[in-house]
Design a protein around this motif. Structure first.
Motif, PDB file in Angstrom:
ATOM      1  N   ARG A 196       0.803  -1.212  -0.153  1.00 22.69           N
ATOM      2  CA  ARG A 196      -0.100  -0.113   0.012  1.00 22.69           C
ATOM      3  C   ARG A 196       0.914   1.173   0.055  1.00 22.69           C
ATOM      4  NH1 ARG A 196      -2.442   3.899   3.281  1.00 22.69           N
ATOM      5  NH2 ARG A 196      -4.625   4.328   2.673  1.00 22.69           N
ATOM      6  N   HIS A 197       0.779   2.060  -0.832  1.00 19.25           N
ATOM      7  CA  HIS A 197       1.591   3.298  -1.109  1.00 19.25           C
ATOM      8  C   HIS A 197       0.573   4.380  -1.045  1.00 19.25           C
ATOM      9  CE1 HIS A 197       4.671   5.641  -3.774  1.00 19.25           C
ATOM     10  NE2 HIS A 197       4.353   6.331  -2.438  1.00 19.25           N
ATOM     11  N   GLU A 198       0.669   5.513  -0.109  1.00 16.92           N
ATOM     12  CA  GLU A 198      -0.075   6.619  -0.028  1.00 16.92           C
ATOM     13  C   GLU A 198       0.807   7.633  -0.435  1.00 16.92           C
ATOM     14  OE1 GLU A 198      -2.748   9.376   3.237  1.00 16.92           O
ATOM     15  OE2 GLU A 198      -1.869   7.121   3.944  1.00 16.92           O
ATOM     16  N   HIS A 199       0.409   8.510  -1.371  1.00 19.98           N
ATOM     17  CA  HIS A 199       1.076   9.547  -1.883  1.00 19.98           C
ATOM     18  C   HIS A 199       0.247  11.114  -1.064  1.00 19.98           C
ATOM     19  CE1 HIS A 199       2.569   7.318  -5.031  1.00 19.98           C
ATOM     20  NE2 HIS A 199       1.660   6.493  -4.960  1.00 19.98           N
ATOM     21  N   GLN A 200       0.996  11.617  -0.213  1.00 20.51           N
ATOM     22  CA  GLN A 200       0.268  12.938   0.487  1.00 20.51           C
ATOM     23  C   GLN A 200       1.022  14.025  -0.185  1.00 20.51           C
ATOM     24  OE1 GLN A 200       0.874  12.740   4.481  1.00 20.51           O
ATOM     25  NE2 GLN A 200      -0.625  10.806   4.700  1.00 20.51           N
ATOM     26  N   MET A 201       0.237  15.133  -0.692  1.00 18.69           N
ATOM     27  CA  MET A 201       1.002  16.089  -1.021  1.00 18.69           C
ATOM     28  C   MET A 201       0.352  17.412  -0.418  1.00 18.69           C
ATOM     29  SD  MET A 201       0.947  15.357  -4.985  1.00 18.69           S
ATOM     30  CE  MET A 201       1.242  13.508  -5.409  1.00 18.69           C
ATOM     31  N   GLU A 202       1.202  18.505  -0.119  1.00 18.07           N
ATOM     32  CA  GLU A 202       0.462  19.550   0.470  1.00 18.07           C
ATOM     33  C   GLU A 202       1.319  20.864  -0.014  1.00 18.07           C
ATOM     34  OE1 GLU A 202       0.573  19.670   4.639  1.00 18.07           O
ATOM     35  OE2 GLU A 202       2.848  18.775   4.812  1.00 18.07           O
ATOM     36  N   GLU A 203       0.489  22.026  -0.150  1.00 17.39           N
ATOM     37  CA  GLU A 203       1.218  23.377  -0.351  1.00 17.39           C
ATOM     38  C   GLU A 203       1.537  23.799   0.857  1.00 17.39           C
ATOM     39  OE1 GLU A 203      -0.832  26.644  -3.350  1.00 17.39           O
ATOM     40  OE2 GLU A 203      -1.611  26.900  -1.148  1.00 17.39           O
ATOM     41  N   THR A 204       2.998  24.290   0.998  1.00 13.93           N
ATOM     42  CA  THR A 204       3.623  24.477   2.036  1.00 13.93           C
ATOM     43  C   THR A 204       3.895  26.452   2.020  1.00 13.93           C
ATOM     44  OG1 THR A 204       5.760  24.094   1.145  1.00 13.93           O
ATOM     45  CG2 THR A 204       4.785  22.523   2.588  1.00 13.93           C
ATOM     46  N   GLY A 205       3.821  26.846   1.017  1.00 12.18           N
ATOM     47  CA  GLY A 205       3.901  28.084   0.627  1.00 12.18           C
ATOM     48  C   GLY A 205       3.648  28.455  -0.725  1.00 12.18           C
ATOM     49  N   PRO A 206       4.016  29.906  -0.961  1.00 13.31           N
ATOM     50  CA  PRO A 206       3.712  30.271  -2.480  1.00 13.31           C
ATOM     51  C   PRO A 206       4.768  29.202  -3.272  1.00 13.31           C
ATOM     52  CG  PRO A 206       3.822  32.163  -1.167  1.00 13.31           C
ATOM     53  CD  PRO A 206       4.039  30.878  -0.309  1.00 13.31           C
ATOM     54  N   GLY A 207       4.630  28.823  -4.081  1.00  9.14           N
ATOM     55  CA  GLY A 207       5.361  28.080  -4.923  1.00  9.14           C
ATOM     56  C   GLY A 207       6.234  26.920  -4.280  1.00  9.14           C
ATOM     57  N   THR A 208       5.715  26.368  -3.278  1.00  5.13           N
ATOM     58  CA  THR A 208       6.539  25.075  -2.664  1.00  5.13           C
ATOM     59  C   THR A 208       5.429  23.903  -2.122  1.00  5.13           C
ATOM     60  OG1 THR A 208       6.405  26.268  -0.326  1.00  5.13           O
ATOM     61  CG2 THR A 208       8.276  26.580  -1.666  1.00  5.13           C
ATOM     62  N   SER A 209       6.079  23.009  -1.934  1.00  2.70           N
ATOM     63  CA  SER A 209       5.042  21.906  -1.861  1.00  2.70           C
ATOM     64  C   SER A 209       5.926  20.936  -0.925  1.00  2.70           C
ATOM     65  CB  SER A 209       4.590  21.338  -2.852  1.00  2.70           C
ATOM     66  OG  SER A 209       5.372  20.870  -4.065  1.00  2.70           O
ATOM     67  N   ARG A 210       5.193  19.822  -0.322  1.00  4.17           N
ATOM     68  CA  ARG A 210       5.719  18.715   0.265  1.00  4.17           C
ATOM     69  C   ARG A 210       5.149  17.398  -0.166  1.00  4.17           C
ATOM     70  NH1 ARG A 210       4.976  19.721   5.962  1.00  4.17           N
ATOM     71  NH2 ARG A 210       6.456  21.197   5.509  1.00  4.17           N
ATOM     72  N   LEU A 211       5.999  16.540  -0.313  1.00  2.00           N
ATOM     73  CA  LEU A 211       5.605  15.151  -0.871  1.00  2.00           C
ATOM     74  C   LEU A 211       5.909  14.056   0.369  1.00  2.00           C
ATOM     75  CD1 LEU A 211       4.809  12.736  -2.800  1.00  2.00           C
ATOM     76  CD2 LEU A 211       7.085  13.020  -3.662  1.00  2.00           C
ATOM     77  N   ILE A 212       4.944  13.397   0.820  1.00  2.00           N
ATOM     78  CA  ILE A 212       5.033  12.599   1.848  1.00  2.00           C
ATOM     79  C   ILE A 212       4.578  11.179   1.308  1.00  2.00           C
ATOM     80  CG2 ILE A 212       4.535  11.621   4.129  1.00  2.00           C
ATOM     81  CD1 ILE A 212       3.749  14.738   4.860  1.00  2.00           C
ATOM     82  N   ASP A 213       5.366  10.224   1.301  1.00  2.00           N
ATOM     83  CA  ASP A 213       5.298   8.855   0.631  1.00  2.00           C
ATOM     84  C   ASP A 213       5.045   7.880   1.892  1.00  2.00           C
ATOM     85  OD1 ASP A 213       5.202   8.759  -2.125  1.00  2.00           O
ATOM     86  OD2 ASP A 213       7.332   9.554  -1.847  1.00  2.00           O
ATOM     87  N   ILE A 214       4.057   7.173   1.983  1.00  2.00           N
ATOM     88  CA  ILE A 214       3.923   6.348   3.223  1.00  2.00           C
ATOM     89  C   ILE A 214       3.485   4.876   2.643  1.00  2.00           C
ATOM     90  CG2 ILE A 214       2.496   5.453   5.304  1.00  2.00           C
ATOM     91  CD1 ILE A 214       1.807   8.338   5.257  1.00  2.00           C
TER      92      ILE A 214
END
Length: 162
Positions: free
Chosen positions: A101-119
């Motif tokens: 099982r592979h969860e791909h979480q993505m979130e905006e962290t600011g203008p033009g920046t983001s975070r990817l979390i793979d679980i």
């Protein structure tokens, strides 16, 4: 079942990060480590719940393996609480793992920046022998694979910045 978590912060928008991961036919071979020689056999597009991706990969000892994954959760970018977020989850229907099982979480962290979390939650086949194999090399291979995936994601989305 073991669970591994990998995090990457990027100088790239959430929308660009999402779009990159939705282009399965391009992204998956790029994200796969050299030597795994991933070949997409079929990919239902556009991405959505129920989408299946059938691929052929080079596994341990060079043996080629078929792997079928399906998206079971799919949430395109949207505003949730104080930020924009997106996620999707794929599971192995058939392939080299007893469970995947592979969860791909993505979130905006600011203008033009983001975070990817793979679980990733997985189980190696072969019972106790699989647990030894996981401890000896499977976990390290997965950690190496996600270091590669995140380096490629950074290169593709930041264009050499950072």
């Amino acid at each position: 079942m073991p669970t591994l978590k990998f995090e990457l912060t990027l100088a790239a928008s959430l929308d660009d990060l999402w779009a990159f991961h939705q282009d399965v036919s391009r992204a998956l071979p790029l994200l796969s480590p050299p030597g795994s020689d991933v070949r997409i056999i079929a990919a239902d597009l556009p991405a959505r719940v129920g989408q299946q991706v059938k691929m052929n990969v080079r596994g341990p000892l060079g043996k080629r393996l078929n792997w079928v994954a399906s998206i079971i959760e799919f949430e395109p970018p949207s505003r949730q609480n104080d930020s924009r977020q997106a996620r999707f989850v794929d599971v192995q229907l058939s392939g080299p793992f007893a469970a995947w099982r592979h969860e791909h979480q993505m979130e905006e962290t600011g203008p033009g920046t983001s975070r990817l979390i793979d679980i990733v939650t997985y189980r190696v086949p072969l019972g106790p022998l699989g647990k030894v194999a996981d401890w000896m090399f499977v976990r390290r291979q997965l950690e190496s694979m996600f270091r590669h995936r995140h380096a490629v994601t950074r290169k593709e989305l930041e264009g050499g910045r950072g």
